[in-house]
Scaffold this motif. Structure first.
Motif, PDB file in Angstrom:
ATOM      1  N   PHE A  18       0.822  -1.205   0.000  1.00 13.53           N
ATOM      2  CA  PHE A  18       0.000   0.000   0.000  1.00 13.53           C
ATOM      3  C   PHE A  18       0.860   1.262   0.000  1.00 13.53           C
ATOM      4  O   PHE A  18       0.541   2.241  -0.676  1.00 13.53           O
ATOM      5  N   GLY A  19       1.959   1.224   0.759  1.00 10.41           N
ATOM      6  CA  GLY A  19       2.850   2.375   0.797  1.00 10.41           C
ATOM      7  C   GLY A  19       3.478   2.654  -0.555  1.00 10.41           C
ATOM      8  O   GLY A  19       3.595   3.810  -0.983  1.00 10.41           O
ATOM      9  N   GLY A  20       3.889   1.589  -1.251  1.00  8.19           N
ATOM     10  CA  GLY A  20       4.479   1.758  -2.572  1.00  8.19           C
ATOM     11  C   GLY A  20       3.506   2.357  -3.570  1.00  8.19           C
ATOM     12  O   GLY A  20       3.858   3.251  -4.346  1.00  8.19           O
ATOM     13  N   LEU A  21       2.266   1.870  -3.544  1.00  9.15           N
ATOM     14  CA  LEU A  21       1.256   2.409  -4.450  1.00  9.15           C
ATOM     15  C   LEU A  21       0.922   3.857  -4.127  1.00  9.15           C
ATOM     16  O   LEU A  21       0.792   4.701  -5.021  1.00  9.15           O
ATOM     17  N   ALA A  22       0.788   4.152  -2.839  1.00 13.13           N
ATOM     18  CA  ALA A  22       0.459   5.521  -2.442  1.00 13.13           C
ATOM     19  C   ALA A  22       1.577   6.485  -2.802  1.00 13.13           C
ATOM     20  O   ALA A  22       1.335   7.619  -3.229  1.00 13.13           O
ATOM     21  N   ALA A  23       2.819   6.034  -2.656  1.00  9.14           N
ATOM     22  CA  ALA A  23       3.959   6.910  -2.933  1.00  9.14           C
ATOM     23  C   ALA A  23       4.130   7.178  -4.423  1.00  9.14           C
ATOM     24  O   ALA A  23       4.527   8.279  -4.823  1.00  9.14           O
ATOM     25  N   THR A  24       3.840   6.176  -5.243  1.00 10.95           N
ATOM     26  CA  THR A  24       4.090   6.324  -6.683  1.00 10.95           C
ATOM     27  C   THR A  24       2.844   6.685  -7.479  1.00 10.95           C
ATOM     28  O   THR A  24       2.953   7.232  -8.581  1.00 10.95           O
ATOM     29  N   ARG A  25       1.666   6.383  -6.945  1.00 11.98           N
ATOM     30  CA  ARG A  25       0.420   6.621  -7.673  1.00 11.98           C
ATOM     31  C   ARG A  25      -0.545   7.503  -6.887  1.00 11.98           C
ATOM     32  O   ARG A  25      -1.752   7.465  -7.116  1.00 11.98           O
ATOM     33  N   GLY A  26       0.009   8.297  -5.985  1.00 15.55           N
ATOM     34  CA  GLY A  26      -0.837   9.085  -5.090  1.00 15.55           C
ATOM     35  C   GLY A  26      -1.745  10.069  -5.789  1.00 15.55           C
ATOM     36  O   GLY A  26      -2.817  10.404  -5.276  1.00 15.55           O
ATOM     37  N   THR A  27      -1.371  10.557  -6.971  1.00 16.84           N
ATOM     38  CA  THR A  27      -2.195  11.528  -7.690  1.00 16.84           C
ATOM     39  C   THR A  27      -3.045  10.886  -8.776  1.00 16.84           C
ATOM     40  O   THR A  27      -3.812  11.585  -9.447  1.00 16.84           O
ATOM     41  N   ASP A  28      -2.921   9.597  -8.962  1.00 17.32           N
ATOM     42  CA  ASP A  28      -3.684   8.904  -9.994  1.00 17.32           C
ATOM     43  C   ASP A  28      -5.104   8.671  -9.501  1.00 17.32           C
ATOM     44  O   ASP A  28      -5.303   8.124  -8.410  1.00 17.32           O
ATOM     45  N   PRO A  29      -6.117   9.077 -10.266  1.00 11.61           N
ATOM     46  CA  PRO A  29      -7.509   8.852  -9.831  1.00 11.61           C
ATOM     47  C   PRO A  29      -7.872   7.374  -9.701  1.00 11.61           C
ATOM     48  O   PRO A  29      -8.891   7.042  -9.097  1.00 11.61           O
ATOM     49  N   ALA A  30      -7.039   6.512 -10.260  1.00  9.98           N
ATOM     50  CA  ALA A  30      -7.294   5.068 -10.155  1.00  9.98           C
ATOM     51  C   ALA A  30      -6.696   4.471  -8.892  1.00  9.98           C
ATOM     52  O   ALA A  30      -6.806   3.257  -8.684  1.00  9.98           O
ATOM     53  N   LEU A  31      -6.083   5.298  -8.025  1.00  9.54           N
ATOM     54  CA  LEU A  31      -5.444   4.759  -6.817  1.00  9.54           C
ATOM     55  C   LEU A  31      -6.409   3.927  -5.961  1.00  9.54           C
ATOM     56  O   LEU A  31      -6.013   2.850  -5.484  1.00  9.54           O
ATOM     57  N   PRO A  32      -7.671   4.372  -5.720  1.00  8.74           N
ATOM     58  CA  PRO A  32      -8.570   3.509  -4.929  1.00  8.74           C
ATOM     59  C   PRO A  32      -8.745   2.123  -5.543  1.00  8.74           C
ATOM     60  O   PRO A  32      -8.789   1.120  -4.815  1.00  8.74           O
ATOM     61  N   ALA A  33      -8.850   2.068  -6.872  1.00  7.77           N
ATOM     62  CA  ALA A  33      -8.990   0.761  -7.532  1.00  7.77           C
ATOM     63  C   ALA A  33      -7.733  -0.067  -7.352  1.00  7.77           C
ATOM     64  O   ALA A  33      -7.801  -1.280  -7.093  1.00  7.77           O
TER      65      ALA A  33
END
Length: 209
Positions: A49-64
């Motif tokens: 989760f930390g890796g995704l949040a750090a690299t994709r934090g501004t992507d609207p698909a982050l919740p998915a």
């Protein structure tokens, strides 16, 4: 990658005779302490989760992506302990990820990305289905369905992510098997779960591209 680490930890801790267990049966029957521990899963969750949040934090698909990752951790453990990828869980990955990407498309106004996501799912399904049909293939159709479900978010992230997500699972699985062979925990004919490698490859592709 963290899913592959969970696999390695679980298999390295399994009793020496587990290799004789047939597909569909628990790899560690009667030894609940040999399953991945909560601390290991918690650490894997932090990394994922930390890796995704750090690299994709501004992507609207982050919740998915986070939903897919959460269910993916459960799938990884299930595949390690039972050599199964249950259809309901794979369905949650596909349906939840798909709905999340539809919402992201509405937010961005970029239907092209959703079309690429669908194309990624189709390409992943066809590619892995062909691999599963090869003689002596060790892929099951649970792996094929999971690959298709993961192809959705990977396609959304773009063709580089999709290509990497299709390639990396084979590298991760190969490394894991070599390590387990060297440690004497598996034999050449031992059924080894491929789901964690699929999940780990998809996660790496998401954070590296």
């Amino acid at each position: 990658m963290s899913a592959v680490l969970v696999t390695g930890i679980a298999l390295l801790g399994a009793p020496a005779g587990w290799a004789a267990v047939p597909v569909g049966r628990s790899l560690v029957p009667g030894h609940p302490g040999d399953a991945p521990r909560r601390s290991t899963l918690a650490l894997a969750g932090v990394v994922v989760f930390g890796g995704l949040a750090a690299t994709r934090g501004t992507d609207p698909a982050l919740p998915a992506l986070l939903l897919v990752a959460a269910v993916g951790l459960v799938l990884g453990v299930t595949d390690v302990t039972a050599l199964r990828l249950p259809d309901p869980l794979v369905g949650v990955v596909a349906l939840g990820g798909g709905l999340g990407l539809i919402a992201a498309t509405a937010a961005t106004g970029e239907p092209r990305r959703l079309a690429v996501a669908v194309g990624g799912a189709a390409l992943s399904f066809v590619g892995y289905a062909l691999l599963a049909l090869l003689p002596r293939a060790r892929l099951g159709f649970g792996d094929v369905k999971l690959a298709a479900a993961l192809g959705l978010p990977l396609g959304w992230l773009g063709w580089p992510a999709l290509r990497l997500g299709l390639f990396l699972p084979h590298v991760l699985a190969g490394v894991a098997v070599l390590v387990l062979l060297a440690a004497g925990r598996v034999r050449r004919d031992t059924p080894v779960p491929f789901g964690p490698a699929l999940l780990g490859g998809a996660w790496l592709a998401a954070v590296l591209t």
